[in-house]
Write an enzyme that holds these catalytic residues in place. Structure first.
Site, mmCIF file in Angstrom:
data_model
loop_
_atom_site.group_PDB
_atom_site.id
_atom_site.type_symbol
_atom_site.label_atom_id
_atom_site.label_comp_id
_atom_site.label_asym_id
_atom_site.label_seq_id
_atom_site.Cartn_x
_atom_site.Cartn_y
_atom_site.Cartn_z
ATOM 1 N N ASP A 154 0.850 -1.193 0.000
ATOM 2 C CA ASP A 154 0.000 0.000 0.000
ATOM 3 C C ASP A 154 0.887 1.245 0.000
ATOM 4 O O ASP A 154 1.788 1.381 0.836
ATOM 5 C CB ASP A 154 -0.900 -0.014 1.232
ATOM 6 C CG ASP A 154 -1.899 1.125 1.213
ATOM 7 O OD1 ASP A 154 -1.580 2.203 1.738
ATOM 8 O OD2 ASP A 154 -2.998 0.942 0.651
ATOM 9 N N ILE A 155 0.635 2.160 -0.941
ATOM 10 C CA ILE A 155 1.418 3.400 -1.020
ATOM 11 C C ILE A 155 1.059 4.285 0.171
ATOM 12 O O ILE A 155 -0.121 4.550 0.437
ATOM 13 C CB ILE A 155 1.131 4.145 -2.342
ATOM 14 C CG1 ILE A 155 1.469 3.247 -3.534
ATOM 15 C CG2 ILE A 155 1.942 5.440 -2.414
ATOM 16 C CD1 ILE A 155 1.076 3.824 -4.879
ATOM 17 N N GLU A 215 -4.689 2.392 -4.200
ATOM 18 C CA GLU A 215 -3.230 2.397 -4.149
ATOM 19 C C GLU A 215 -2.679 1.080 -3.608
ATOM 20 O O GLU A 215 -1.528 1.005 -3.178
ATOM 21 C CB GLU A 215 -2.734 3.553 -3.285
ATOM 22 C CG GLU A 215 -3.108 3.472 -1.807
ATOM 23 C CD GLU A 215 -4.461 4.099 -1.488
ATOM 24 O OE1 GLU A 215 -4.641 4.531 -0.323
ATOM 25 O OE2 GLU A 215 -5.325 4.166 -2.376
#
Length: 382
Positions: free
Chosen positions: A252-253, A295
């Site tokens: 996950d960004i 994301e």
């Protein structure tokens, strides 16, 4: 006074009759031998035609790129009694090779399949590729067509393949016999062969593109969630049969909403695409990468234990954190990623594949939650 011509006696008449009979028998035997030769030739031609018809049916019925290429290299050599068969395909921007790699088609399976960006790489003028070329093998002219063969053919046929006026590649065949392909031979048959293979190639490539579109996230060009879930089930089954471990990463960004707020959705899209590219660069062809939404990404590593999976995850994390992201509008930005990691081994891969897959993803998600709560930009295992 005229002298009388003596009448032939019975012995002479009998000898003449025997000679005539023997001559007739010799002619009959010669005719019979010719008929047998013609019949043998007819049977041989019929057998050859039947083999070629079977080959045509095989390649026309091929539903995938792998199936078609396999048939070209194996069945064609047998059907046409060839010693070497190679195939050149033109892929100007490398898109076809990338798509095939994303579809898990390992091109190393086909050492005699050559991808080139442009015709000039064949060291021959474009005009030479308008019609089939037959004759003796010459290294200066034809080496690039047969680079994958240690033993070069004595005679060759280079068959251009065109679709809609565009050269898409060349089918290249050869024999160790110098008299097999000669410049004065008719080319109707091999031109027909090149045309059929060109149509079949275009068909399977279009089919693969449709498959690729259906399994690909349109923004990042990595697999979509549906494909990753399907692939995960397949890999769990394979791991169970071959008794090896699988690792799963949930990525996950970090603070992606802030990136969107500061640089706009266009900037956010730039970051998503580059993150996907950097993750992919650290993976093997056999691994699976997909965007799960927003994301979030998921990676499935085959035949990988926990130690090796951590090394891969750390490489991914560092590749994202260590280098700025260039934005298409203007400027650059920094980004980091949090990674949750888990593995399944032979002991934990006993339940139904769907149950194992769900449990594996849930554990990777929990590990990701720990990485987020632990300060982000880190790898956690569960």
């Amino acid at each position: 006074m005229d002298s009388a011509i003596p009448a032939p006696d019975d012995d002479t008449l009998e000898l003449d009759a025997q000679d005539a009979l023997q001559e007739l028998q010799r002619e009959n035997q010669a005719l019979r031998a010719r008929l047998e030769n013609l019949l043998e030739l007819a049977h041989r031609n019929q057998s050859i035609m039947a083999r070629h018809q079977n080959f045509d049916l095989k390649i026309i019925g091929a539903n995938s790129f792998r199936e078609l290429i396999t048939n070209i290299f194996s069945a064609l050599a047998i059907t046409s009694e060839l010693d070497v068969v190679s195939l050149v395909l033109f892929d100007k921007y490398g898109d076809l090779q990338q798509m095939l790699a994303d579809l898990k088609i390992d091109l190393n399976e086909f050492p005699h399949l050559l991808f080139l960006r442009h015709e000039v790489e064949l060291s021959q003028p474009e005009s030479a590729l308008r019609k089939p070329q037959l004759g003796l093998y010459q290294s200066l002219a034809y080496a690039s067509y047969f680079t994958s063969f240690n033993k070069k053919p004595a005679s060759i046929a280079i068959i251009p393949m065109r679709r809609q006026g565009r050269l898409i590649g060349c089918l290249n065949v050869g024999s160790f016999r110098a008299d097999r392909f000669q410049p004065n031979m008719a080319t109707d048959f091999i031109e027909r062969l090149g045309s059929i293979i060109a149509i079949c190639l275009e068909n399977v490539i279009n089919n693969e593109r449709l498959t690729y579109i259906g399994m690909t996230d349109p923004l990042t060009n990595v697999s979509n969630r549906r494909y990753v879930e399907q692939r995960t089930l397949e890999e769990i089954g394979r791991a169970r049969r071959q008794r090896y471990s699988i690792a799963c990463m949930y990525l996950d960004i970090d603070f992606f909403k802030q990136i969107n707020d500061r640089y706009g959705h266009e900037g956010g899209d730039d970051v998503l695409k580059e993150v996907a590219r950097r993750i992919k660069a650290e993976l093997r062809l056999s691994d699976t990468l997909g965007r799960f939404g927003g994301e979030e990404f998921v990676v499935v590593l085959v035949n990988t234990n926990l130690h090796d999976a951590i090394l891969v995850a750390e490489r991914i994390r560092k590749s994202i954190a260590s280098q700025e992201f260039t934005l298409s509008a203007s400027g650059t930005c920094q980004a980091t990623i949090s990674i949750g990691l888990t593995t399944i081994d032979e002991k934990s891969n006993q339940d139904n594949a769907s149950v194992v897959a769900r449990d594996m993803l849930q554990r990777a998600d929990r590990a990701l939650y720990q990485a987020k709560n632990g300060g982000r930009n880190q790898v956690r295992c569960y």
